[in-house]
Design an enzyme around this catalytic site. Structure first.
Site, PDB file in Angstrom:
ATOM      1  CE1 TYR A 158     -42.218  -4.301  19.960  1.00 48.60           C
ATOM      2  CE2 TYR A 158     -42.890  -5.462  21.950  1.00 48.60           C
ATOM      3  CZ  TYR A 158     -43.207  -4.896  20.729  1.00 48.60           C
ATOM      4  OH  TYR A 158     -44.511  -4.914  20.269  1.00 48.60           O
ATOM      5  CE  LYS A 162     -44.648  -1.597  21.089  1.00 54.73           C
ATOM      6  NZ  LYS A 162     -45.216  -0.729  20.041  1.00 54.73           N
TER       7      LYS A 162
HETATM    8  N1  LIG Z   1     -47.902  -8.694  16.741  1.00 53.14           N
HETATM    9  C1  LIG Z   1     -48.027  -8.689  18.071  1.00 53.14           C
HETATM   10  O1  LIG Z   1     -48.172  -9.755  18.716  1.00 53.14           O
HETATM   11  C2  LIG Z   1     -48.025  -7.387  18.821  1.00 53.14           C
HETATM   12  C3  LIG Z   1     -48.298  -7.435  20.200  1.00 53.14           C
HETATM   13  C4  LIG Z   1     -48.305  -6.237  20.923  1.00 53.14           C
HETATM   14  C5  LIG Z   1     -48.061  -5.042  20.267  1.00 53.14           C
HETATM   15  N2  LIG Z   1     -47.796  -5.038  18.912  1.00 53.14           N
HETATM   16  C6  LIG Z   1     -47.574  -3.741  18.280  1.00 53.14           C
HETATM   17  O2  LIG Z   1     -48.504  -3.594  17.224  1.00 53.14           O
HETATM   18  C7  LIG Z   1     -47.947  -2.717  16.211  1.00 53.14           C
HETATM   19  C8  LIG Z   1     -48.027  -3.393  14.855  1.00 53.14           C
HETATM   20  O3  LIG Z   1     -47.283  -4.593  14.922  1.00 53.14           O
HETATM   21  P1  LIG Z   1     -47.416  -5.762  13.846  1.00 53.14           P
HETATM   22  O4  LIG Z   1     -47.400  -7.032  14.625  1.00 53.14           O
HETATM   23  O5  LIG Z   1     -48.522  -5.487  12.894  1.00 53.14           O
HETATM   24  O6  LIG Z   1     -45.980  -5.622  13.155  1.00 53.14           O
HETATM   25  P2  LIG Z   1     -45.506  -5.716  11.626  1.00 53.14           P
HETATM   26  O7  LIG Z   1     -46.360  -6.664  10.874  1.00 53.14           O
HETATM   27  O8  LIG Z   1     -44.045  -5.940  11.717  1.00 53.14           O
HETATM   28  O9  LIG Z   1     -45.807  -4.238  11.084  1.00 53.14           O
HETATM   29  C9  LIG Z   1     -45.068  -3.149  11.546  1.00 53.14           C
HETATM   30  C10 LIG Z   1     -45.374  -1.970  10.672  1.00 53.14           C
HETATM   31  O10 LIG Z   1     -44.572  -0.866  11.114  1.00 53.14           O
HETATM   32  C11 LIG Z   1     -43.914  -0.337   9.979  1.00 53.14           C
HETATM   33  N3  LIG Z   1     -42.689   0.367  10.319  1.00 53.14           N
HETATM   34  C12 LIG Z   1     -41.586  -0.066  10.951  1.00 53.14           C
HETATM   35  N4  LIG Z   1     -40.681   0.913  11.035  1.00 53.14           N
HETATM   36  C13 LIG Z   1     -41.223   2.003  10.457  1.00 53.14           C
HETATM   37  C14 LIG Z   1     -40.784   3.326  10.211  1.00 53.14           C
HETATM   38  N5  LIG Z   1     -39.566   3.753  10.572  1.00 53.14           N
HETATM   39  N6  LIG Z   1     -41.626   4.194   9.609  1.00 53.14           N
HETATM   40  C15 LIG Z   1     -42.862   3.796   9.233  1.00 53.14           C
HETATM   41  N7  LIG Z   1     -43.329   2.552   9.383  1.00 53.14           N
HETATM   42  C16 LIG Z   1     -42.505   1.668   9.995  1.00 53.14           C
HETATM   43  C17 LIG Z   1     -43.658  -1.544   9.083  1.00 53.14           C
HETATM   44  O11 LIG Z   1     -43.347  -1.114   7.766  1.00 53.14           O
HETATM   45  P3  LIG Z   1     -42.564  -2.079   6.717  1.00 53.14           P
HETATM   46  O12 LIG Z   1     -43.582  -3.014   6.130  1.00 53.14           O
HETATM   47  O13 LIG Z   1     -42.011  -1.106   5.744  1.00 53.14           O
HETATM   48  O14 LIG Z   1     -41.513  -2.814   7.496  1.00 53.14           O
HETATM   49  C18 LIG Z   1     -45.030  -2.201   9.196  1.00 53.14           C
HETATM   50  O15 LIG Z   1     -45.961  -1.555   8.384  1.00 53.14           O
HETATM   51  C19 LIG Z   1     -46.526  -2.418  16.665  1.00 53.14           C
HETATM   52  O16 LIG Z   1     -46.508  -1.203  17.358  1.00 53.14           O
HETATM   53  C20 LIG Z   1     -46.222  -3.559  17.616  1.00 53.14           C
HETATM   54  O17 LIG Z   1     -45.208  -3.240  18.527  1.00 53.14           O
HETATM   55  C21 LIG Z   1     -47.771  -6.175  18.185  1.00 53.14           C
END
Ligand SMILES: NC(=O)c1ccc[n+]([C@@H]2O[C@H](COP(=O)([O-])OP(=O)(O)OC[C@H]3O[C@@H](n4cnc5c(N)ncnc54)[C@H](OP(=O)(O)O)[C@@H]3O)[C@@H](O)[C@H]2O)c1
Length: 235
Positions: A158, A162
């Site tokens: 991961y 990033k």
């Molecule tokens: N949460 C945190 O603390 C955090 C911190 C820093 C950065 N981020 C970043 O923020 C972003 C959103 O994260 P989140 O926490 O909201 O995660 P999440 O709830 O797991 O959502 C991830 C999203 O990405 C989609 N996805 C995964 N693989 C895909 C693919 N091949 N094609 C299209 N869609 C796909 C998932 O779809 P499905 O529902 O179909 O699985 C879901 O809609 C990510 O880039 C993550 O790395 C998150």
């Protein structure tokens, strides 16, 4: 928007819809994508579900053709979709190569695929914007700063993905420097979503704010930058 059916992606789509933008809600599962777009419409927004698995050439280029036929341009692309297959503690020495491959294929190659497919449409917009949703975990400076919480979070696949996404941001920003298109990376912060098993300290609404700000930044806004809600952060 990619990965807009839940979590930070959904909140970003919601806030963009509340600002009056026509949101194209990309999601890989039709029922989840349709349900999310319907919820935004029921709240008074303008939202359309777009089938978009970022690992699929076919779907990504079909989406670009659909946007071209329907709108002729794309004002902003938010690359939010990502996977995280490791959970702390996860020593790099024990990370399986298949996990590295799958993570890079989605988070880096998939994002590049979407940018390349959508770029002609973004160039046609008066002020195209690309926001890559990164993480503080991608910062090499923070990962090597004594006392930084990021130094103790060695999630190999991961974090490498990033860091690569940050470089992708700079590479495209540099190519597009003489155009109206601005490209930035955003760290949304540690957020309560499925990705963190709801162990985060922020809401998706809070996390989405910085993404929305960069997606709607004006002509004097930054490009080739890396931001969280407080401003610039170190690469
Ligand atoms: N949460 C945190 O603390 C955090 C911190 C820093 C950065 N981020 C970043 O923020 C972003 C959103 O994260 P989140 O926490 O909201 O995660 P999440 O709830 O797991 O959502 C991830 C999203 O990405 C989609 N996805 C995964 N693989 C895909 C693919 N091949 N094609 C299209 N869609 C796909 C998932 O779809 P499905 O529902 O179909 O699985 C879901 O809609 C990510 O880039 C993550 O790395 C998150």
């Amino acid at each position: 928007m990619t990965g807009a059916n839940k979590g930070i992606g959904y909140s970003t789509a919601e806030q963009l819809a509340q600002l009056g933008h026509q949101v194209l809600l990309g999601a890989r599962h039709p029922e989840r994508g349709e349900a999310a777009a319907r919820a935004l419409r029921e709240a008074g927004g303008s939202a359309t579900y777009l089938p978009l698995d970022i690992t699929s050439d076919e779907q990504v280029y079909a989406a670009a053709r659909w946007i071209a036929a329907r709108f002729g341009r794309l004002d902003a692309l938010v690359n939010n979709a990502a996977i995280k297959l490791e959970f702390h503690p996860a020593p790099p020495s024990r990370c399986e190569l298949d996990v590295v491959r799958r993570t890079l294929d989605t988070n880096v190659v998939g994002t590049i695929r979407v940018i390349q497919a959508m770029l002609p449409l973004l160039r046609r917009a008066p002020a195209g914007r690309i926001v890559n949703v990164s993480s503080g975990l991608g910062s090499l400076t923070l990962a090597t700063t004594p006392g930084s919480k990021y130094r103790d979070r060695p999630l190999l696949s991961y974090n490498v993905a990033k860091a690569a996404l940050n470089s992708v941001t700079v590479q495209f920003a540099n190519e597009l420097r003489d155009t109206a298109v601005k490209v930035n990376a955003v760290d949304p912060g540690f957020t309560n979503t499925d990705m963190t098993k709801n162990s985060g300290s922020r809401t998706p609404t809070q996390a989405a704010a910085a993404i929305v700000r960069l997606a709607t930044t004006g002509p004097d806004g930054p490009t080739a930058g890396y931001f969280d809600e407080g401003g610039s952060i170190p690469w």
